[in-house]
Design an enzyme around this catalytic site. Sequence first.
Site, PDB file in Angstrom:
ATOM      1  N   GLU A  45     -11.611  -8.403  -0.585  1.00 28.16           N
ATOM      2  CA  GLU A  45     -10.517  -8.173   0.668  1.00 28.16           C
ATOM      3  C   GLU A  45     -11.175  -7.026   1.478  1.00 28.16           C
ATOM      4  O   GLU A  45     -10.978  -6.972   2.698  1.00 28.16           O
ATOM      5  CB  GLU A  45      -9.163  -7.680   0.039  1.00 28.16           C
ATOM      6  N   TYR A 128      -2.536  -4.344   5.042  1.00 24.71           N
ATOM      7  CA  TYR A 128      -2.857  -5.784   4.607  1.00 24.71           C
ATOM      8  C   TYR A 128      -3.466  -5.756   3.250  1.00 24.71           C
ATOM      9  O   TYR A 128      -3.106  -6.870   2.589  1.00 24.71           O
ATOM     10  CB  TYR A 128      -3.992  -6.377   5.565  1.00 24.71           C
ATOM     11  N   ASP A 146      -2.378 -10.797   8.290  1.00 25.04           N
ATOM     12  CA  ASP A 146      -3.654 -10.345   8.876  1.00 25.04           C
ATOM     13  C   ASP A 146      -3.642 -11.229  10.149  1.00 25.04           C
ATOM     14  O   ASP A 146      -2.608 -11.683  10.889  1.00 25.04           O
ATOM     15  CB  ASP A 146      -4.987 -10.784   8.154  1.00 25.04           C
TER      16      ASP A 146
END
Length: 352
Positions: A45, A128, A146
């Site tokens: 991520e 996020y 996002d």
Amino acid sequence: MRDEGPSRALLDWYDAHARAMPWRTGPAARKAGIRPDPYAVWLSEVMLQQTTVAAVRDYFHRFTARWPGVGALAAANDGDVMAEWAGLGYYARARNLLKCARVVVAEHGGRFPETRAALLNLPGIGPYTASAIAAIAFGEQATVVDGNVERVMARLFAVETPLPAAKPELTALAEGLTPPDRPGCHAQAVMDLGATICTPKSPACGICPLRAPCRARALGTQADLPRKLPKKPKPTRHGIAYLGRRADGAWLLERRPDKGLLGGMLGWPGAEWGDAAQEAPPLAANWRDPGAEVRHTFTHFHLRLALRVADLPMDAAPARGRFIPAQEFRPSGLPTVMRKAFDLGQPALVPA
DNA sequence: TAAGCGTGGAA
DNA sequence: TTTCCAAGCTT
């Protein structure tokens, strides 16, 4: 009030079309109750922040092969991590990655916190990423927002407010769609949809699982959403890079300060880049102009970088930087703009 | 809060 | 060639 329709259609589509990725566990593992490795989720991520899946894939493999867990990464040498990150961009991510790994080891016993709220306190983990890890690795009903999610929500609900002002509204709409079951799969489904079907330009509405409820599709405005404020033009800056090679093949490089552009990365000595190129050789030598120029574009400016190359004596004592032995020097460990400078300047030093 | 912060692929 | 832009965070 949660809307079952779009969520169900999205999950069905995801189960049928999910693309395999190195950091994803397959459907078989999921059904067996095996959760994704939080370290792999976190690492992927962070790498995926403002970065495409295609660009991340090889970096993810190299990082996990070299540092299989958060403990190994926390114990890594800073320079090794920065060199392994070289070319991926946004180097503050790599510095924060190390900080985060060390906090997880020092303050959390080597295990990632399992809630979005706790994850938010870690370096390099924002709204996020905290939601993504909480939902994907720990099953928390957290909403992931996002650029993909913003675009899908803006079209699904025909939101005309321009970004970034529309962000709170789009976040609220996304929250309304987040299911209590498989929130991680739901998040990845929306992002996959945005990456493959609900694309920025010419979205493939004909095969979209959300074409029925999509408001923008009905209005024919899908290609115009989300609306965005106009961007500022990029100025052009100029600079000079000095590629010095000692007689034993060692290269003169300097570690850039942690803050600012290319922070923490190795680079060629030179003056700060500005409106005009300034001479700033790290030591007196017969600097030659190889007649090539690096052109590179950063997030907020274009750069035109002139080159100077020189053979340096073994007793060279530069005012700045240090010599990296030929055996240790890897162009792949440089940020891209510096690697471009090497690629263009190095041939001018090789004896004919 | 708006600006700073990379890179490479697509159109 | 240029512009856009991709699974954002920090200050």
